[in-house]
Design a protein around this motif. Structure first.
Motif, short mmCIF file in Angstrom:
data_model
loop_
_atom_site.label_atom_id
_atom_site.label_comp_id
_atom_site.label_asym_id
_atom_site.label_seq_id
_atom_site.Cartn_x
_atom_site.Cartn_y
_atom_site.Cartn_z
N THR A 156 12.89 -0.18 -9.92
CA THR A 156 11.51 -0.59 -9.62
C THR A 156 11.30 -0.55 -8.11
O THR A 156 12.26 -0.51 -7.33
N LYS A 157 10.05 -0.61 -7.72
CA LYS A 157 9.73 -0.69 -6.29
C LYS A 157 10.29 -1.98 -5.71
O LYS A 157 10.78 -2.00 -4.58
N ASP A 158 10.24 -3.06 -6.49
CA ASP A 158 10.80 -4.34 -6.02
C ASP A 158 12.29 -4.22 -5.75
O ASP A 158 12.80 -4.77 -4.77
N GLU A 159 13.00 -3.49 -6.61
CA GLU A 159 14.44 -3.29 -6.39
C GLU A 159 14.67 -2.49 -5.11
O GLU A 159 15.60 -2.78 -4.34
N ALA A 185 0.81 -1.23 0.00
CA ALA A 185 0.00 0.00 0.00
C ALA A 185 0.84 1.28 0.00
O ALA A 185 0.29 2.38 0.00
N ALA A 186 2.15 1.14 -0.01
CA ALA A 186 3.02 2.31 0.04
C ALA A 186 3.37 2.77 -1.37
O ALA A 186 4.08 2.08 -2.09
N PRO A 187 2.88 3.94 -1.78
CA PRO A 187 3.20 4.42 -3.12
C PRO A 187 4.60 5.03 -3.19
O PRO A 187 5.07 5.67 -2.24
N THR A 188 5.25 4.83 -4.32
CA THR A 188 6.59 5.40 -4.49
C THR A 188 6.53 6.93 -4.49
O THR A 188 7.50 7.58 -4.11
N SER A 189 5.39 7.48 -4.86
CA SER A 189 5.25 8.94 -4.84
C SER A 189 5.39 9.47 -3.41
O SER A 189 6.01 10.53 -3.19
N GLU A 190 4.84 8.76 -2.45
CA GLU A 190 4.95 9.19 -1.04
C GLU A 190 6.37 8.99 -0.52
O GLU A 190 6.88 9.82 0.24
N PHE A 233 13.55 6.51 -9.08
CA PHE A 233 13.75 5.45 -10.07
C PHE A 233 15.12 5.53 -10.74
O PHE A 233 15.51 4.61 -11.45
N THR A 234 15.85 6.60 -10.50
CA THR A 234 17.25 6.65 -10.93
C THR A 234 18.09 5.76 -10.01
O THR A 234 19.03 5.11 -10.45
#
Length: 191
Positions: A51-54, A28-33, A46-47
């Motif tokens: 990915t979020k998984d990474e 539920a944690a967005p990368t934008s937050e 993302f640089t």
């Protein structure tokens, strides 16, 4: 030409991910937050992590390294097994109490399906000396020989985690929980 990556930005992203994952959970944690709390643009996140998984895998490795450093620094290699185990116990307990968010996130990360075998191996690597100590204690017949090494290790983790929870809910009994929990562990694994 691309700018060189900054260790400060990477650390800010990992710290923000810890906070956001602790509050919202991994899915539920967005990368934008995470980006907002890190004070970087989402593209910047993302640089550093494609990915979020990474990001999740990097955070797992980072927290495991922090825990290993806390548990194994000043490890009394020349002392007896009980003293070395008590050192690990006390250091793990101290880390868990001082790092509640990291501990909460580590519990989520440990069961995450996106965690790679490579990350799991990297997370286990700093604990080789601890695992070797358990194996040696089994060979020396100090520990019960009917117990698998991995069960001894998991039992220590489970009892430390329970002790941390009890200590957090009742700090005035911290010493009692710490000492009783260790004695309970020691009595359970020794002959």
């Amino acid at each position: 030409m691309a700018r060189p990556k900054s260790e400060d930005k990477r650390n800010a992203i990992l710290a923000a991910a810890t906070r956001v994952f602790a509050e919202r959970g991994l899915t539920a944690a967005p990368t934008s937050e995470i980006s907002r709390q890190a004070g970087v643009a989402e593209g910047t996140l993302f640089t550093y992590f494609k990915t979020k998984d990474e990001l999740i895998n990097a955070l797992y490795r980072e927290i495991k390294l922090e825990l290993a450093d806390a548990m194994m620094s000043d490890f009394p290699r020349k002392k007896n097994v009980r003293t070395r185990l008590r050192h690990v116990w006390d250091r793990y307990l101290k880390w868990g109490i001082a790092n509640a968010k990291e501990r909460k996130v580590l519990a989520q990360l440990t069961v995450s399906e996106v965690l790679t075998n490579e990350s799991r191996d990297a997370g286990s690597a700093p604990f080789v000396e601890f695992q070797t100590m358990i194996g040696d204690a089994l060979e020396q017949r100090l520990f019960r020989n009917d117990l698998p090494a991995e069960l001894i290790s998991k039992s220590l983790t489970a009892l430390v985690e329970a002790t941390i929870d009890l200590t957090a809910s009742n700090p005035s009994r911290a010493k009692h929980y710490r000492d009783s929990g260790f004695q309970m562990f020691w009595s359970g694994v020794t002959k």
